[in-house]
Design a protein around this motif. Structure first.
Motif, PDB file in Angstrom:
ATOM      1  N   ASP A 134     -30.398  24.239 -36.137  1.00 10.31           N
ATOM      2  CA  ASP A 134     -31.602  23.400 -36.271  1.00 10.31           C
ATOM      3  C   ASP A 134     -31.233  21.978 -36.666  1.00 10.31           C
ATOM      4  O   ASP A 134     -31.737  21.003 -36.097  1.00 10.31           O
ATOM      5  N   ARG A 135     -30.329  21.868 -37.636  1.00  3.28           N
ATOM      6  CA  ARG A 135     -29.885  20.533 -38.067  1.00  3.28           C
ATOM      7  C   ARG A 135     -29.140  19.813 -36.948  1.00  3.28           C
ATOM      8  O   ARG A 135     -29.249  18.591 -36.794  1.00  3.28           O
ATOM      9  N   PHE A 136     -28.394  20.586 -36.169  1.00  6.47           N
ATOM     10  CA  PHE A 136     -27.662  20.011 -35.048  1.00  6.47           C
ATOM     11  C   PHE A 136     -28.628  19.421 -34.023  1.00  6.47           C
ATOM     12  O   PHE A 136     -28.413  18.315 -33.511  1.00  6.47           O
ATOM     13  N   PHE A 137     -29.696  20.147 -33.724  1.00  7.55           N
ATOM     14  CA  PHE A 137     -30.690  19.661 -32.776  1.00  7.55           C
ATOM     15  C   PHE A 137     -31.436  18.445 -33.336  1.00  7.55           C
ATOM     16  O   PHE A 137     -31.771  17.521 -32.589  1.00  7.55           O
ATOM     17  N   GLU A 138     -31.709  18.453 -34.622  1.00  8.79           N
ATOM     18  CA  GLU A 138     -32.371  17.303 -35.234  1.00  8.79           C
ATOM     19  C   GLU A 138     -31.497  16.053 -35.147  1.00  8.79           C
ATOM     20  O   GLU A 138     -32.003  14.952 -34.968  1.00  8.79           O
ATOM     21  N   ARG A 139     -30.193  16.243 -35.247  1.00 13.18           N
ATOM     22  CA  ARG A 139     -29.274  15.104 -35.274  1.00 13.18           C
ATOM     23  C   ARG A 139     -29.018  14.537 -33.884  1.00 13.18           C
ATOM     24  O   ARG A 139     -28.992  13.330 -33.680  1.00 13.18           O
ATOM     25  N   TYR A 140     -28.820  15.422 -32.903  1.00 12.30           N
ATOM     26  CA  TYR A 140     -28.402  14.966 -31.579  1.00 12.30           C
ATOM     27  C   TYR A 140     -29.531  14.978 -30.544  1.00 12.30           C
ATOM     28  O   TYR A 140     -29.322  14.510 -29.419  1.00 12.30           O
ATOM     29  N   GLY A 141     -30.669  15.531 -30.884  1.00 10.48           N
ATOM     30  CA  GLY A 141     -31.818  15.489 -29.990  1.00 10.48           C
ATOM     31  C   GLY A 141     -31.559  16.159 -28.662  1.00 10.48           C
ATOM     32  O   GLY A 141     -31.029  17.272 -28.594  1.00 10.48           O
TER      33      GLY A 141
END
Length: 242
Positions: A134-141
């Motif tokens: 989830d954090r990865f998706f928030e960071r890299y979109g």
């Protein structure tokens, strides 16, 4: 409309219940799952290669099925199958088989997440793992899937599940997965082919893996620092406007 709902109900509820009941009731299927888990836990490429080879002309089919199975059961390491495919079928044929089967597994994970939601996916993976994604998706979109596929230390399967829990559409996910997964598949297959050719080749293979991992880590750091610097510039310009 009713026909569509009935089909959706069959896919989401009836089919999984039937499959799970079949596995529980059918002893050979339980024994097979235990055997697969044991093979992966031993981290023995030769053992997996021998198991796949035991199916004769159906060996590619079994390899495909194993790759899809390990995709759904995320903790199992996929690189063992990639190495085994390279040793059995040659590095480039093995790469094609590994890439196609991994793509099928990624698509299945994506749709499982879309159909069943976060609860069942957490049981197949882990809550902590999904929170990291989830954090990865928030960071890299929108680039998260492509970036994740390039990083050898990020679980491909958890990323596929995580993408299914977002608003991302299937075809952008599938394209990013295919492009991002291809380099790692080719390298692992080439290295896997070397593993069967003596100690010298084995050392070279390990060296290639080390260099690849170092380069990817360096690329990730540069990309992260660039993103952070751009964020600082945005924030400072915003403060200046005020």
């Amino acid at each position: 409309m009713r026909r569509f709902l009935n089909r959706s109900f069959l896919l989401r509820v009836c089919l999984p219940v039937i499959l799970i009941a079949g596995v529980v009731a059918f002893k050979p299927s339980r024994d097979w799952i235990k055997q697969v888990f044991l093979m992966f836990q031993l981290l023995d490429v030769n053992l997996i290669r021998g198991y796949i080879l035991s199916f004769g002309i159906w060996a590619p089919v079994m390899s495909f099925f194993l790759m899809v199975f390990q995709s759904v059961i995320a903790p199992l390491p996929a690189f063992l199958i990639t190495f085994a495919n390279a040793g059995l079928f040659g590095w480039w044929k093995g790469a094609i088989l590994s890439w196609v089967s991994a793509m099928a597994g990624a698509a299945l994970c994506f749709f499982i997440a879309k159909w069943y939601g976060r609860g069942p996916v957490e049981r197949l993976t882990s809550k902590a793992g999904l929170e990291g994604v989830d954090r990865f998706f928030e960071r890299y979109g929108n680039y998260a899937v492509f970036v994740a596929r390039l990083l050898p230390f990020v679980s491909f399967d958890i990323v596929s599940y995580g993408a299914g829990l977002t608003s991302m559409k299937f075809w952008p996910f599938f394209l990013a997965t295919g492009l991002g997964q291809l380099p790692a598949t080719v390298v692992y297959s080439y290295v896997g082919g070397m593993l069967t050719e003596g100690t010298r080749r084995f050392v070279l293979a390990l060296s290639l893996l080390f260099v690849l991992t170092a380069l990817v880590s360096l690329w990730k750091k540069i990309y992260r620092d660039r993103r952070e610097s751009e964020s600082c510039v945005d924030l400072s310009s915003g403060a200046g406007d005020r």
